[in-house]
Design an enzyme around this catalytic site. Structure first.
Site, PDB file in Angstrom:
ATOM      1  N   SER A  62       0.832  -1.197   0.000  1.00  0.00           N
ATOM      2  CA  SER A  62       0.000   0.000   0.000  1.00  0.00           C
ATOM      3  C   SER A  62       0.877   1.262   0.000  1.00  0.00           C
ATOM      4  O   SER A  62       1.660   1.464  -0.930  1.00  0.00           O
ATOM      5  CB  SER A  62      -0.958  -0.034   1.192  1.00  0.00           C
ATOM      6  OG  SER A  62      -1.995   0.893   1.033  1.00  0.00           O
ATOM      7  N   ASP A  78     -10.195  -5.219  -4.051  1.00  0.00           N
ATOM      8  CA  ASP A  78      -9.638  -4.202  -3.168  1.00  0.00           C
ATOM      9  C   ASP A  78     -10.444  -2.917  -3.321  1.00  0.00           C
ATOM     10  O   ASP A  78     -10.454  -2.302  -4.385  1.00  0.00           O
ATOM     11  CB  ASP A  78      -8.170  -3.965  -3.525  1.00  0.00           C
ATOM     12  CG  ASP A  78      -7.436  -3.083  -2.528  1.00  0.00           C
ATOM     13  OD1 ASP A  78      -8.115  -2.363  -1.758  1.00  0.00           O
ATOM     14  OD2 ASP A  78      -6.196  -3.109  -2.528  1.00  0.00           O
ATOM     15  N   HIS A  95      -7.815  -5.730   0.406  1.00  0.00           N
ATOM     16  CA  HIS A  95      -6.639  -4.865   0.320  1.00  0.00           C
ATOM     17  C   HIS A  95      -5.331  -5.527   0.748  1.00  0.00           C
ATOM     18  O   HIS A  95      -4.267  -5.193   0.223  1.00  0.00           O
ATOM     19  CB  HIS A  95      -6.871  -3.613   1.172  1.00  0.00           C
ATOM     20  CG  HIS A  95      -5.780  -2.598   1.076  1.00  0.00           C
ATOM     21  ND1 HIS A  95      -5.374  -2.033  -0.115  1.00  0.00           N
ATOM     22  CD2 HIS A  95      -4.981  -2.042   2.041  1.00  0.00           C
ATOM     23  CE1 HIS A  95      -4.401  -1.170   0.106  1.00  0.00           C
ATOM     24  NE2 HIS A  95      -4.131  -1.163   1.406  1.00  0.00           N
TER      25      HIS A  95
END
Length: 276
Positions: free
Chosen positions: A104, A220, A250
């Site tokens: 991320s 996601d 995610h």
């Protein structure tokens, strides 16, 4: 069996590591926004079973590192922590290939590092759901973000929904109750760092030549799979693998299918360890 250690980087950031005897490689784990390196202990354990040592710094303002909660200060500061961790790992394990694995925000930070001046022994990178899609930001937010980052860097501007991290209810519950996670809104300075880093990444990716594995959950909702398509479209690396896992959220490494995901990571790493 991994052996755990911890300490402080020259940057002042906290780090922890999971080492194994005579590792075949070393992986520096780069966490995402509002979390910390300790959430990757199970990833490090799986890597350790395959013969890899792992190290994880906590970004500024995250986990056990000093700073305003959730405020990475800037992309350069986060990259500096990764670079310091890589150097320390290289010194601890001479002659061993190095890899950087970022998720991320950590994926964006890892790419920023890999497209800059990575350590000469870095043999490749793994990025998971890299923070490269800022399409949800409105034109007004894009204009105001630089101003807020300067005059009100700690202002909360965006709420992250814990339900989006995983389909596993226990992972979500643990995320919410983890005292080292930042449960408040994303602060303006961190949001601006992500927006500017993502905007500049396509140009940086064109110069990337290191092998790269990209992972993304197909469902996601926090960082859409289109973010990984940015890497696919722009990366100059001749060795690029993009894997989208249908139905996953995610954090692929924290989904019910995490064994499959981490097996894929280990197989990729094994395929990129230079022969001794």
């Amino acid at each position: 069996m991994t052996r755990h250690g911890q300490g402080t980087l020259p940057t002042g950031q906290y780090w922890q590591g999971w080492t194994v005897p005579d590792p075949v490689g070393v992986v520096v784990l780069v966490h995402g926004a509002h979390e910390h390196g300790g959430r990757y202990a199970h990833v490090a354990q799986r890597l350790g079973e395959a013969g890899y040592a792992s190290y994880a710094p906590d970004h500024p303002g995250h986990g056990r590192s000093p700073g305003r909660r959730g405020d990475i200060v800037g992309l350069d500061a986060a990259v500096g922590g990764v670079a310091a961790t890589v150097r320390a790992a290289a010194d601890r394990h001479p002659g061993v290939p190095l890899f950087v694995y970022g998720h991320s925000l950590g994926g964006l930070v890892a790419l920023q590092y890999l497209t800059g001046e990575p350590h000469e022994r870095v043999a490749g990178g793994v990025v998971s759901a890299p923070a490269l899609d800022t399409s949800t930001a409105t034109p007004v937010q894009r204009v105001v973000a630089p101003l807020l980052a300067r005059v009100a860097p700690g202002l909360g501007v965006l709420t992250l929904d814990a339900e989006t991290v995983s389909r596993d209810p226990q992972v979500v519950a643990d995320y919410r109750t983890d005292p080292l996670n930042h449960t408040g809104r994303m602060v303006a300075r961190t949001g601006h760092a992500i927006m500017t880093g993502a905007a500049g990444m396509p140009g940086r990716l064109r110069g990337l030549r290191l092998p790269l594995l990209v992972l993304h959950g197909g469902d996601d909702r926090l960082m859409p799979p289109s973010a990984s398509e940015v890497v696919r479209r722009h990366a100059g690396s001749p060795d690029l693998t993009v894997r989208v896992y249908d139905g996953l959220y995610h954090e692929p490494h924290n989904e019910p299918e995490q064994d499959e995901v981490l097996a894929d990571v280990v197989a990729w790493l094994d395929g990129h360890v230079p022969a001794r």
